[in-house]
Design a protein around this motif. Sequence first.
Motif, mmCIF file in Angstrom:
data_model
loop_
_atom_site.group_PDB
_atom_site.id
_atom_site.type_symbol
_atom_site.label_atom_id
_atom_site.label_comp_id
_atom_site.label_asym_id
_atom_site.label_seq_id
_atom_site.Cartn_x
_atom_site.Cartn_y
_atom_site.Cartn_z
ATOM 1 N N LEU A 146 4.068 -16.245 41.740
ATOM 2 C CA LEU A 146 4.436 -16.678 42.968
ATOM 3 C C LEU A 146 5.668 -16.239 43.521
ATOM 4 C CD1 LEU A 146 3.976 -18.516 45.371
ATOM 5 C CD2 LEU A 146 5.299 -20.509 44.019
ATOM 6 N N ALA A 147 6.603 -15.933 42.795
ATOM 7 C CA ALA A 147 7.965 -15.343 43.323
ATOM 8 C C ALA A 147 7.647 -13.915 43.290
ATOM 9 C CB ALA A 147 9.127 -15.556 42.031
ATOM 10 N N GLY A 148 6.865 -13.100 42.535
ATOM 11 C CA GLY A 148 6.782 -11.914 42.541
ATOM 12 C C GLY A 148 5.869 -11.515 44.000
ATOM 13 N N CYS A 149 5.068 -12.305 44.326
ATOM 14 C CA CYS A 149 4.320 -12.201 45.578
ATOM 15 C C CYS A 149 5.125 -12.250 46.717
ATOM 16 C CB CYS A 149 3.153 -13.033 45.579
ATOM 17 S SG CYS A 149 1.767 -12.690 44.643
ATOM 18 N N LEU A 150 6.007 -13.137 46.559
ATOM 19 C CA LEU A 150 6.865 -13.221 47.887
ATOM 20 C C LEU A 150 7.834 -12.281 48.061
ATOM 21 C CD1 LEU A 150 7.123 -17.269 47.982
ATOM 22 C CD2 LEU A 150 5.678 -15.891 49.463
ATOM 23 N N VAL A 151 8.290 -11.919 47.042
ATOM 24 C CA VAL A 151 9.299 -10.751 47.130
ATOM 25 C C VAL A 151 9.072 -9.604 47.380
ATOM 26 C CG1 VAL A 151 11.094 -9.330 45.696
ATOM 27 C CG2 VAL A 151 10.913 -11.890 45.320
ATOM 28 N N VAL A 152 8.020 -9.033 46.936
ATOM 29 C CA VAL A 152 7.005 -7.775 47.198
ATOM 30 C C VAL A 152 6.584 -7.990 48.899
ATOM 31 C CG1 VAL A 152 5.083 -6.492 46.753
ATOM 32 C CG2 VAL A 152 6.547 -7.305 44.852
ATOM 33 N N ALA A 153 5.920 -9.196 48.913
ATOM 34 C CA ALA A 153 5.461 -9.047 50.384
ATOM 35 C C ALA A 153 6.388 -8.801 51.400
ATOM 36 C CB ALA A 153 4.852 -10.561 50.637
ATOM 37 N N PHE A 154 7.602 -9.589 51.539
ATOM 38 C CA PHE A 154 8.797 -9.455 52.482
ATOM 39 C C PHE A 154 9.493 -7.992 52.374
ATOM 40 C CE2 PHE A 154 7.636 -13.860 52.785
ATOM 41 C CZ PHE A 154 7.475 -13.875 54.141
ATOM 42 N N ALA A 155 9.524 -7.175 51.118
ATOM 43 C CA ALA A 155 9.846 -5.754 50.970
ATOM 44 C C ALA A 155 9.114 -5.025 51.707
ATOM 45 C CB ALA A 155 9.977 -5.626 49.603
ATOM 46 N N LEU A 156 7.720 -5.196 52.301
ATOM 47 C CA LEU A 156 6.948 -4.371 52.932
ATOM 48 C C LEU A 156 7.727 -3.897 54.358
ATOM 49 C CD1 LEU A 156 3.445 -6.093 52.252
ATOM 50 C CD2 LEU A 156 4.212 -3.667 51.572
ATOM 51 N N PRO A 157 7.143 -2.625 54.860
ATOM 52 C CA PRO A 157 7.662 -2.393 56.200
ATOM 53 C C PRO A 157 7.709 -3.683 57.336
ATOM 54 C CG PRO A 157 6.448 -0.686 55.343
ATOM 55 C CD PRO A 157 6.079 -2.010 54.527
ATOM 56 N N LEU A 158 8.699 -3.496 57.850
ATOM 57 C CA LEU A 158 8.742 -4.939 59.041
ATOM 58 C C LEU A 158 7.641 -5.130 59.585
ATOM 59 C CD1 LEU A 158 10.915 -7.024 59.901
ATOM 60 C CD2 LEU A 158 11.890 -5.290 61.384
ATOM 61 N N SER A 159 7.227 -4.170 60.398
ATOM 62 C CA SER A 159 6.111 -4.211 61.146
ATOM 63 C C SER A 159 4.959 -4.894 60.514
ATOM 64 C CB SER A 159 5.372 -2.913 61.818
ATOM 65 O OG SER A 159 5.170 -1.842 60.724
ATOM 66 N N ALA A 160 4.587 -4.661 59.348
ATOM 67 C CA ALA A 160 3.517 -5.284 58.638
ATOM 68 C C ALA A 160 3.822 -6.715 58.323
ATOM 69 C CB ALA A 160 3.451 -4.683 57.358
ATOM 70 N N VAL A 161 5.387 -7.041 57.968
ATOM 71 C CA VAL A 161 5.764 -8.433 57.963
ATOM 72 C C VAL A 161 5.507 -9.148 59.211
ATOM 73 C CG1 VAL A 161 7.762 -9.954 57.167
ATOM 74 C CG2 VAL A 161 7.143 -7.910 56.115
ATOM 75 N N ILE A 162 5.885 -8.661 60.307
ATOM 76 C CA ILE A 162 5.891 -9.344 61.648
ATOM 77 C C ILE A 162 4.296 -9.621 61.900
ATOM 78 C CG2 ILE A 162 6.466 -9.146 64.009
ATOM 79 C CD1 ILE A 162 9.058 -7.679 63.215
ATOM 80 N N LEU A 163 3.794 -8.754 61.685
ATOM 81 C CA LEU A 163 2.060 -8.771 62.069
ATOM 82 C C LEU A 163 1.615 -9.782 61.151
ATOM 83 C CD1 LEU A 163 -0.326 -7.716 63.855
ATOM 84 C CD2 LEU A 163 -0.574 -6.065 62.429
ATOM 85 N N GLY A 164 1.859 -9.664 60.014
ATOM 86 C CA GLY A 164 1.232 -10.633 58.987
ATOM 87 C C GLY A 164 1.629 -12.114 59.232
ATOM 88 N N ALA A 165 2.863 -12.385 59.550
ATOM 89 C CA ALA A 165 3.344 -13.576 59.664
ATOM 90 C C ALA A 165 2.937 -14.024 61.241
ATOM 91 C CB ALA A 165 4.805 -13.513 60.077
ATOM 92 N N GLY A 166 2.510 -13.448 62.028
ATOM 93 C CA GLY A 166 1.916 -13.738 63.228
ATOM 94 C C GLY A 166 0.355 -14.320 63.093
ATOM 95 N N VAL A 167 -0.318 -13.084 62.312
ATOM 96 C CA VAL A 167 -1.851 -13.856 61.987
ATOM 97 C C VAL A 167 -1.852 -14.925 61.251
ATOM 98 C CG1 VAL A 167 -3.715 -12.971 60.576
ATOM 99 C CG2 VAL A 167 -2.513 -11.136 62.109
ATOM 100 N N PHE A 168 -0.885 -15.077 60.301
ATOM 101 C CA PHE A 168 -0.928 -16.779 59.795
ATOM 102 C C PHE A 168 -0.578 -17.649 60.540
ATOM 103 C CE2 PHE A 168 -0.799 -14.176 55.745
ATOM 104 C CZ PHE A 168 -1.804 -14.694 55.035
ATOM 105 N N LEU A 169 0.267 -17.251 61.711
ATOM 106 C CA LEU A 169 0.511 -18.478 62.593
ATOM 107 C C LEU A 169 -0.733 -18.687 63.450
ATOM 108 C CD1 LEU A 169 2.585 -20.187 64.084
ATOM 109 C CD2 LEU A 169 3.126 -18.344 65.882
#
Length: 407
Positions: free
Chosen positions: A370-393
């Motif tokens: 679980l910790a590994g997934c979250l750390v690696v996910a939020f290390a991805l390019p910022l555009s991917a993180v923002i788009l991904g967070a928006g889609v989950f919203l």
Amino acid sequence: MTDHPHLDRRLGVTDAVVIGLGSMIGAGIFAALTPAAGAAGTGLLIGLAAAAVVAYMNATSTARCAAQYPESGGAYVYGRERLGAFWGYLAGWGFVVGKTASCAATALIVGSYAWPTHAHAIAVAAVVTLTAVNCSGVHKSALVTRIIVGVVLAGLATAAGLGLTAPSADFGRFAVTGASIHGVLQAAGLLFFAFAGYARIATLGEEVRDPARTIPRAIPLALGIALVVYATVAVAALAVLGSSGLAHSVAPIADLVRAAGVTGFVPAVRVLAVLAALGSLLSLLLGVSRTVFAMARDHYLPQQLSAVNAKYKTPVLAEATVGLVVAAVAGTVDLAGAIGFSSFAVLVYYAIANAAAWTLGGRLVPTLGLAGCLVVAFALPLSAVILGAGVFLVGTIVYAVSRRAQK
């Protein structure tokens, strides 16, 4: 169509391993190595190792959950049963949107290698054709994937061997200099895009024989084989091209063979890339359609998508719908952006799978996963993180609306 939707158990351990390999081998080798090298530089192999560790943790948690809940849907089912309806839904949402992006990216790899000037058109044609194959029965899908995987593994072994024995190979290029922790973690996230194919095995929970035995055996086998393939090819590519050359390569395996001095093998590499991506796309479409099937059966998506064809025993409406959506996305998206977004969404999916496994006891591996997934996910390019967070919203809003409608 049957009144009570269910799927036949036709797949053994070998079939399940092959379907998982078909999902992993194509995309990673021919798409993810280049952006990962760009992110990590000389730390590429460390990023690969980190991705493998996170994938192993996820695979272990997924296998435990799949043995406990041998149903179609993967972490959607595990989250629902162990954490509650919302978390199961969110896992399913992440899997469907993330792997839809994966399907589109993989289809574009087919187009880019087969006919670069018409990549989008070829991508759409590939999605339509393979959707038709999947609709004709999962056993046929496994047979086609087995053939493709065998050819691709032989070809990659040849390419890696040529690179490792080339006069231009310099194993001093493995020295790690100037690599940042963030870059290595970002590379791990991008390479995770390739490792995540073992999820396809879990999403076929209703179609494997003796799932409590088959799934826990098939997942680590598929993951282990894929890791050996990735590591061997990455070592060869770094030895011949160096991290900088690899980071700027459009077709890394073809460039590896060309730099090794065997230009006559380059056309074969292009054919190999197309076959690998087709095998990956076949299995990816299969897995997404099974999650859509499971979510429709639970009324989170239109219930018509849970219909099972009486002749082929496959969820043909779910498969056709997924195929149409993927074809539309593949006709418009950017390859690099699709990889980043897919990685973010699927890492969230596995974070929920690890949380579900945590409730089963033996909590060290799920906690690390679980910790590994979250750390690696939020290390991805910022555009991917923002788009991904928006889609989950958006997914959360859809869930709230659907729950309100059911009351």
